[in-house]
Design a protein around this motif. Structure first.
Motif, PDB file in Angstrom:
ATOM      1  N   MET A 237      17.715 -10.883  -5.101  1.00 34.84           N
ATOM      2  CA  MET A 237      18.979 -10.884  -5.845  1.00 34.84           C
ATOM      3  C   MET A 237      19.924  -9.822  -5.290  1.00 34.84           C
ATOM      4  N   ALA A 238      21.196 -10.184  -5.098  1.00 38.77           N
ATOM      5  CA  ALA A 238      22.187  -9.226  -4.582  1.00 38.77           C
ATOM      6  C   ALA A 238      22.424  -8.112  -5.607  1.00 38.77           C
ATOM      7  N   THR A 239      22.590  -6.916  -5.118  1.00 37.09           N
ATOM      8  CA  THR A 239      22.817  -5.777  -6.029  1.00 37.09           C
ATOM      9  C   THR A 239      24.141  -5.093  -5.671  1.00 37.09           C
ATOM     10  N   HIS A 240      24.582  -4.227  -6.588  1.00 37.47           N
ATOM     11  CA  HIS A 240      25.716  -3.354  -6.259  1.00 37.47           C
ATOM     12  C   HIS A 240      25.473  -1.998  -6.911  1.00 37.47           C
ATOM     13  N   THR A 241      26.281  -1.048  -6.541  1.00 43.79           N
ATOM     14  CA  THR A 241      26.078   0.322  -6.999  1.00 43.79           C
ATOM     15  C   THR A 241      26.997   0.641  -8.175  1.00 43.79           C
ATOM     16  N   GLN A 242      26.414   1.250  -9.199  1.00 42.56           N
ATOM     17  CA  GLN A 242      27.199   1.802 -10.312  1.00 42.56           C
ATOM     18  C   GLN A 242      26.966   3.307 -10.354  1.00 42.56           C
ATOM     19  N   ILE A 243      28.006   4.058 -10.740  1.00 44.45           N
ATOM     20  CA  ILE A 243      27.835   5.499 -10.955  1.00 44.45           C
ATOM     21  C   ILE A 243      27.866   5.735 -12.464  1.00 44.45           C
TER      22      ILE A 243
ATOM     23  N   ARG B 120      24.317  -7.706  -8.947  1.00 45.14           N
ATOM     24  CA  ARG B 120      25.738  -7.798  -8.636  1.00 45.14           C
ATOM     25  C   ARG B 120      26.382  -8.982  -9.362  1.00 45.14           C
ATOM     26  N   PRO B 121      27.511  -8.733 -10.064  1.00 44.81           N
ATOM     27  CA  PRO B 121      28.191  -9.834 -10.749  1.00 44.81           C
ATOM     28  C   PRO B 121      28.608 -10.902  -9.730  1.00 44.81           C
ATOM     29  N   LYS B 122      28.493 -12.157 -10.112  1.00 45.07           N
ATOM     30  CA  LYS B 122      28.790 -13.261  -9.188  1.00 45.07           C
ATOM     31  C   LYS B 122      29.900 -14.139  -9.781  1.00 45.07           C
ATOM     32  N   ALA B 123      30.537 -14.896  -8.904  1.00 44.52           N
ATOM     33  CA  ALA B 123      31.596 -15.823  -9.331  1.00 44.52           C
ATOM     34  C   ALA B 123      31.047 -16.816 -10.348  1.00 44.52           C
TER      35      ALA B 123
ATOM     36  N   GLU C 223      38.371 -15.131 -17.107  1.00 45.48           N
ATOM     37  CA  GLU C 223      37.854 -13.930 -16.431  1.00 45.48           C
ATOM     38  C   GLU C 223      38.109 -13.993 -14.922  1.00 45.48           C
ATOM     39  N   ILE C 224      38.060 -12.806 -14.311  1.00 49.63           N
ATOM     40  CA  ILE C 224      38.132 -12.742 -12.851  1.00 49.63           C
ATOM     41  C   ILE C 224      37.052 -11.783 -12.346  1.00 49.63           C
ATOM     42  N   LEU C 225      36.656 -11.979 -11.100  1.00 49.80           N
ATOM     43  CA  LEU C 225      35.704 -11.066 -10.453  1.00 49.80           C
ATOM     44  C   LEU C 225      36.473 -10.262  -9.413  1.00 49.80           C
ATOM     45  N   VAL C 226      36.381  -8.920  -9.513  1.00 50.93           N
ATOM     46  CA  VAL C 226      37.106  -8.083  -8.564  1.00 50.93           C
ATOM     47  C   VAL C 226      36.140  -7.241  -7.746  1.00 50.93           C
ATOM     48  N   LYS C 227      36.550  -6.950  -6.519  1.00 52.19           N
ATOM     49  CA  LYS C 227      35.829  -5.998  -5.671  1.00 52.19           C
ATOM     50  C   LYS C 227      36.649  -4.710  -5.642  1.00 52.19           C
ATOM     51  N   ASN C 228      35.993  -3.611  -5.990  1.00 46.47           N
ATOM     52  CA  ASN C 228      36.702  -2.334  -6.130  1.00 46.47           C
ATOM     53  C   ASN C 228      36.672  -1.582  -4.809  1.00 46.47           C
ATOM     54  N   LEU C 229      37.845  -1.378  -4.219  1.00 50.52           N
ATOM     55  CA  LEU C 229      37.877  -0.789  -2.877  1.00 50.52           C
ATOM     56  C   LEU C 229      38.214   0.701  -2.885  1.00 50.52           C
ATOM     57  N   TYR C 230      39.096   1.120  -3.775  1.00 53.08           N
ATOM     58  CA  TYR C 230      39.470   2.544  -3.823  1.00 53.08           C
ATOM     59  C   TYR C 230      39.407   3.029  -5.268  1.00 53.08           C
TER      60      TYR C 230
ATOM     61  N   THR D 209      33.409  -5.770 -10.557  1.00 50.75           N
ATOM     62  CA  THR D 209      33.595  -5.789 -12.010  1.00 50.75           C
ATOM     63  C   THR D 209      34.078  -7.167 -12.429  1.00 50.75           C
ATOM     64  N   ILE D 210      33.535  -7.663 -13.522  1.00 48.43           N
ATOM     65  CA  ILE D 210      34.106  -8.862 -14.148  1.00 48.43           C
ATOM     66  C   ILE D 210      35.104  -8.383 -15.202  1.00 48.43           C
ATOM     67  N   VAL D 211      36.313  -8.891 -15.102  1.00 46.19           N
ATOM     68  CA  VAL D 211      37.438  -8.360 -15.868  1.00 46.19           C
ATOM     69  C   VAL D 211      38.089  -9.486 -16.670  1.00 46.19           C
ATOM     70  N   GLN D 212      38.467  -9.190 -17.909  1.00 45.70           N
ATOM     71  CA  GLN D 212      39.312 -10.098 -18.688  1.00 45.70           C
ATOM     72  C   GLN D 212      40.750  -9.591 -18.551  1.00 45.70           C
ATOM     73  N   PRO D 213      41.541 -10.189 -17.693  1.00 41.83           N
ATOM     74  CA  PRO D 213      42.879  -9.642 -17.418  1.00 41.83           C
ATOM     75  C   PRO D 213      43.754  -9.512 -18.664  1.00 41.83           C
ATOM     76  N   ASP D 214      43.503 -10.346 -19.683  1.00 45.04           N
ATOM     77  CA  ASP D 214      44.362 -10.289 -20.867  1.00 45.04           C
ATOM     78  C   ASP D 214      43.964  -9.172 -21.835  1.00 45.04           C
ATOM     79  N   ASN D 215      42.811  -8.530 -21.588  1.00 42.01           N
ATOM     80  CA  ASN D 215      42.404  -7.418 -22.452  1.00 42.01           C
ATOM     81  C   ASN D 215      43.144  -6.151 -21.989  1.00 42.01           C
TER      82      ASN D 215
END
Lengths: 319, 319
Positions: free
Chosen positions: B1-7, B31-34, B41-48, B107-113
């Protein structure tokens, strides 16, 4: 030859409680006479000299909002006086006036010289009350409270030095505006006087230990906090009050009585952090900036006085 | 399973310099997936991810302008991100956005929130620069300097924490307005950078003894004093600056970096007396009060950035 008494400023006070016998000297001088008057001059008899906390700052070596007093000069101060003789077309014997005539029994005055700041006593105000009701402390209270502090009906107003000339006027004007008013003063007698005689909603004695004072401040002001704190003292009282500000609260910096005697540690924990969530404001002012609006302010204050809503608070020391 | 890093935020920092290995913990999570997306909802990749001085205050036990962080949560913070997948009609893959997506790679985001405070990246601004140029620190600098401080052409502006995100933006905006700008920062390298790279008129190193600092402040600011002091630090710097205010000077209270680590004596000599002759004002603010005017402010700032008048100042730490 007729004489009169002058009070000279002869020594800058040492830190601590002011010793009048060290700072002042009473001298007997030839008394000014009507026959001394030149054209454009008047002779006044000074009946009520004012003695203000700010004078303590004038006596130091440093320039404050004015130059320091000079050693040997007649002590400066305003007086409620009566015109005895006049060679000036706008003044006649018997006129009741206020001005910077200094600490002496008689003064020859050039009414057109602005340094005297000569004013007439409003009708219906006694010569004894006029400096409290219509003097600079009343105007300072009015503009500081309303213009700088933004006080209006329903707001919570706290004032320190509340049993002094400025502070007691701040509290009484705030009551006239319909505010809830809390006074801070030294000792139970002054606190009782504020509530019983001047109609303050509450009073807090600061001459207790700091923990007790903080507890009382929190109880009396309550969780919401104050809208306006009119600060005459600075120091510990200001430090404690910084933390009880309501949203968009304002602190009006009028004086720093706690610093005048030079004996208190002037350091304290300035909680500027609290100004961020409250969007709080601390602001200084000088009443002279409002000179164009003095007549309008005096109309209001004298009207409240005539209605019995503002009571003169003063200590008269004869002689 | 794909993973990602959280702090994760795992311990409140002790007084003194923050120890990241004590406060934060890096964990690997699925890692959250499409295919996880629900409608809206939308799935975003956090770059900065952004890392701000104010976060030091969020980490304490006390409520500041927001609630304290909770132990164990993903560290909060804003990110410049790219949309990877979308089930929301207003967003499509490839869109460049900024929002409170926390310290994690995806991150999975609800843009309207509204809690995400999602914004588009303005055209012509890179994803790397957007948080400096169009983030909350830039808006804080803009409204604090102009609305609270009243800065305008020809005024003298002093800013502390001048090499930080907010302070450097304050100085650069002040230069765009036509002010004389003096920055206060720690160490000769930062001071040199402010003048050479960002075009400040002068910079003062506060990491010297207090007497030397005061001397430099007096020399650089000059007798007339400053019109606006944008205070990011509080403490000793604020104390010294209190005495160099010009007539009707203003101190904008934005932060108290000196207090965040809890190791400095927070007491200092508050010279409120100086606020009286200067008619000075100290005022706190929160940028969120100006939310209706954010678009207008960003138009100005982005335009200055595109003209090369505002240079991005940032330290990018990969990984």
């Amino acid at each position: 030859m007729a004489t009169h008494t002058q009070i000279l400023f002869v020594n800058r006070p040492k830190p601590g409680k002011l010793d009048p016998s060290f700072v002042f000297k009473s001298v007997s001088k030839p008394r000014p006479k009507a026959s001394d008057l030149k054209d454009g001059e008047i002779l006044v008899k000074n009946l009520y000299l004012s003695f203000d906390a700010a004078m303590r700052a004038w006596m130091g070596e440093l320039k404050t909002y004015r130059d320091p007093l000079q050693i040997g000069q007649v002590m400066e101060g305003r007086s409620a006086s009566i015109v005895l003789a006049s060679k000036h077309s706008a003044h006649k014997p018997g006129d009741r006036i206020v001005g910077s005539f200094d600490w002496q029994q008689y003064t020859i005055v050039q009414p057109d010289n602005p340094k005297y700041g000569l004013e007439s006593v409003p009708d219906g105000v006694s010569l004894k009350d006029v400096q409290y009701v219509a003097g600079m402390t009343a105007l300072t209270a009015y503009f500081g409270l309303i213009d700088v502090g933004g006080a209006s009906k329903g707001k919570v107003v706290v004032v320190s030095g509340a049993a002094g000339a400025t502070g007691s006027m701040v509290g009484q004007i705030a009551k006239c505006l319909g505010c809830r008013v809390i006074g801070i003063a030294g000792g139970p007698d002054k606190c009782k006087m504020l509530v019983d005689q001047l109609g303050f909603d509450a009073a807090i004695d600061y001459k207790v230990d700091r923990r007790e004072f903080t507890k009382r401040v929190n109880e009396v002001i309550g969780r919401r906090g104050y809208d306006v704190y009119f600060d005459n003292t600075g120091g510990m009282i200001l430090e404690v009050l910084m933390n009880r500000m309501a949203l968009r609260g304002r602190i009006v910096v009028c004086g720093s009585i706690s610093a005048y005697e030079g004996t208190q540690d002037p350091r304290f924990a300035l909680a500027t952090g609290n100004l961020i969530p409250t969007r709080g404001r601390i602001e200084g002012f000088l009443v002279t900036d409002y000179i164009d609006r003095f007549p309008q302010a005096l109309t209001h204050i004298v009207s409240w006085y005539k209605d019995g809503k503002i009571k003169p608070l003063q200590t008269t020391v004869p002689g």
